[in-house]
Design a protein around this motif. Structure first.
Motif, PDB file in Angstrom:
ATOM      1  N   GLU A   1      -6.539   1.567  -6.177  1.00  0.00           N
ATOM      2  CA  GLU A   1      -7.296   0.150  -6.157  1.00  0.00           C
ATOM      3  C   GLU A   1      -7.991   0.021  -7.592  1.00  0.00           C
ATOM      4  O   GLU A   1      -8.723   1.234  -7.898  1.00  0.00           O
ATOM      5  CB  GLU A   1      -8.074  -0.260  -4.964  1.00  0.00           C
ATOM      6  CG  GLU A   1      -7.154  -0.727  -3.621  1.00  0.00           C
ATOM      7  CD  GLU A   1      -8.013  -0.919  -2.529  1.00  0.00           C
ATOM      8  OE1 GLU A   1      -9.012  -1.930  -2.939  1.00  0.00           O
ATOM      9  OE2 GLU A   1      -7.944  -0.806  -1.614  1.00  0.00           O
TER      10      GLU A   1
ATOM     11  N   TRP B   1      -5.016  -2.755  -7.259  1.00  0.00           N
ATOM     12  CA  TRP B   1      -3.467  -2.517  -7.242  1.00  0.00           C
ATOM     13  C   TRP B   1      -3.247  -3.539  -8.559  1.00  0.00           C
ATOM     14  O   TRP B   1      -3.630  -4.587  -8.607  1.00  0.00           O
ATOM     15  CB  TRP B   1      -2.813  -3.367  -5.983  1.00  0.00           C
ATOM     16  CG  TRP B   1      -3.053  -2.606  -4.969  1.00  0.00           C
ATOM     17  CD1 TRP B   1      -3.347  -1.313  -4.525  1.00  0.00           C
ATOM     18  CD2 TRP B   1      -2.650  -3.297  -3.389  1.00  0.00           C
ATOM     19  NE1 TRP B   1      -3.396  -0.940  -3.285  1.00  0.00           N
ATOM     20  CE2 TRP B   1      -3.016  -1.916  -2.602  1.00  0.00           C
ATOM     21  CE3 TRP B   1      -2.210  -4.225  -3.033  1.00  0.00           C
ATOM     22  CZ2 TRP B   1      -2.863  -2.190  -1.400  1.00  0.00           C
ATOM     23  CZ3 TRP B   1      -2.088  -4.452  -1.580  1.00  0.00           C
ATOM     24  CH2 TRP B   1      -2.301  -3.366  -0.817  1.00  0.00           C
TER      25      TRP B   1
ATOM     26  N   LEU C   1       1.876   1.106  -3.948  1.00  0.00           N
ATOM     27  CA  LEU C   1       0.502   1.313  -4.855  1.00  0.00           C
ATOM     28  C   LEU C   1      -0.722   2.126  -4.121  1.00  0.00           C
ATOM     29  O   LEU C   1      -1.224   1.518  -3.179  1.00  0.00           O
ATOM     30  CB  LEU C   1       0.033  -0.185  -5.373  1.00  0.00           C
ATOM     31  CG  LEU C   1       1.100  -1.065  -6.193  1.00  0.00           C
ATOM     32  CD1 LEU C   1       0.557  -2.467  -6.423  1.00  0.00           C
ATOM     33  CD2 LEU C   1       1.545  -0.246  -7.373  1.00  0.00           C
TER      34      LEU C   1
ATOM     35  N   SER D   1       0.858  -1.333   0.037  1.00  0.00           N
ATOM     36  CA  SER D   1       0.095   0.114  -0.016  1.00  0.00           C
ATOM     37  C   SER D   1       0.948   1.287   0.044  1.00  0.00           C
ATOM     38  O   SER D   1       0.456   2.401  -0.411  1.00  0.00           O
ATOM     39  CB  SER D   1      -0.990   0.203   1.030  1.00  0.00           C
ATOM     40  OG  SER D   1      -0.109  -0.064   2.528  1.00  0.00           O
TER      41      SER D   1
END
Length: 366
Positions: free
Chosen positions: A95, A97, A92, A89
């Motif tokens: 969402e 990902w 990236l 997280s």
């Protein structure tokens, strides 16, 4: 107003404000596999890079995980590796990902891979490198490699085989190289492979691919001290310098004393040669600080993986001084991976090179 009404009203407002995405701790992940097919996963938002890589490898039934990694796009750079020690997280932000499964460390001798399934994934990676132009080769080699892929995919040659159609359908060579003459040569060579099993054809594919000059070379654009455009390539044997697609220098790992970076500059400190008295330092310019650090990290990883028996402790003075970065390679080395052979019989798996057999895979999050 009764006390209970006020309390319920506040709870209702809080629930209304709560984002639907935040009600679950699971993140959706899209993984592009080496055969081009998608894999969909769910994982805890706090998952770290090595845990996500293990999750993908487990879904593929791969146990020789150390050669692989996950790529993502960051600030216009499409080939950034997921840091295995960090939370995904942190890298990236949006969402789902989106990552790509890839080979990170190309073994100099593919026969050192202990499972047929791992070798097949390496075949897919090399095919991808060829198609995307990262692995240049001659027309003759293109034809030979494509013929082994045909043997692996279709088995022995049959008279009904249509070379032109198969080269395009199976994406055996880059579109720019797919001439009638090459297609004819591919079919001729395919005829000579009669009797080879898919595993044997793939091993022959790898034995020929490993001889290519740019096999397993991770490329980084740079400039030399005279401001001339060059490319620095990191591989299992060391650091390569290319100018206009020709190799002009090579620094083998044993020759290198220290590698460092400062701002957008990258430095290689070399041992004295046979007829030299003093150490020397060669400097290169990268596009920016981020590119210099990326090259340095790639060198740290390749040197540790291929040259050391085990990773060096983070606190120890090493060939690659930290210069403010806490990064160090912490996975298994090539030596450790080979010293711990998989404790199982060879797994059965479906070869999915042909686009007509590609299908989406999914795996549930834990």
């Amino acid at each position: 107003m009764p006390e209970g009404v006020t309390k319920d009203g506040k709870e209702a407002k809080a629930k209304a404000k709560e984002s639907p995405k935040r009600r679950t701790n699971l993140a959706k992940i899209k993984v592009e596999l080496l055969d081009g097919s998608p894999m969909e996963l769910e994982a805890d938002r706090k998952i770290r890079g090595h845990e996500l890589l293990s999750k993908v490898c487990d879904s593929l039934n791969l146990v020789e995980k150390d050669y692989f990694g996950l790529l993502y796009e960051d600030r216009g750079d499409p080939r950034v590796w997921i840091d295995l020690e960090k939370r995904v997280s942190k890298m990236l932000k949006h969402e789902p990902w989106v990552v790509r499964f890839a080979v990170k460390f190309y073994p100099p001798e593919p026969t050192q891979l202990q499972e047929e399934l791992t070798r097949y994934q390496l075949v897919l990676a090399i095919r991808k490198d060829l198609l995307e132009g990262r692995l240049p080769c001659s027309t003759v080699t293109h034809a030979l490699l494509a013929s082994y892929l045909l043997q692996s995919e279709l088995g022995d040659y049959e008279e009904t085989e249509n070379g032109a159609g198969l080269c395009k359908q199976l994406k055996l060579v880059p579109p720019s190289s797919c001439t009638p003459e090459l297609e004819e040569k591919v079919v001729e060579l395919h005829k000579t492979h009669r009797g080879q099993t898919p595993a044997e054809a793939e091993l022959n594919y790898l034995e020929n691919a490993k001889k290519l000059a740019m096999y397993g070379v991770d490329l980084h654009p740079a400039k030399d001290s005279e401001n001339v455009d060059i490319t620095l390539g990191v591989c299992s044997s060391g650091l390569l310098v290319h100018r206009e697609k020709l190799r002009i220098n090579r620094f083998a790992w044993p020759k290198i004393l220290k590698i460092s970076y400062k701002r957008h500059n990258f430095y290689v400190k070399l041992r004295p040669g046979e007829f030299e008295q003093f150490e020397s330092t060669v400097g290169f310019k990268l596009a920016n600080h981020r590119a210099a650090k990326k090259l340095w990290k790639t060198c740290v990883e390749h040197h540790t993986f291929f040259r050391l028996m085990s990773p060096e402790p983070a606190t120890r003075s090493t060939l690659f001084p930290r210069l403010g970065s806490r990064f160090h390679y912490s996975g298994r080395t090539h030596y450790e991976s080979r010293a711990a052979p998989p404790n199982r019989s060879q797994p059965h798996f479906a070869r999915t090179l042909s686009s007509r057999r590609l299908s989406s895979r999914s795996a549930d999050g834990q």
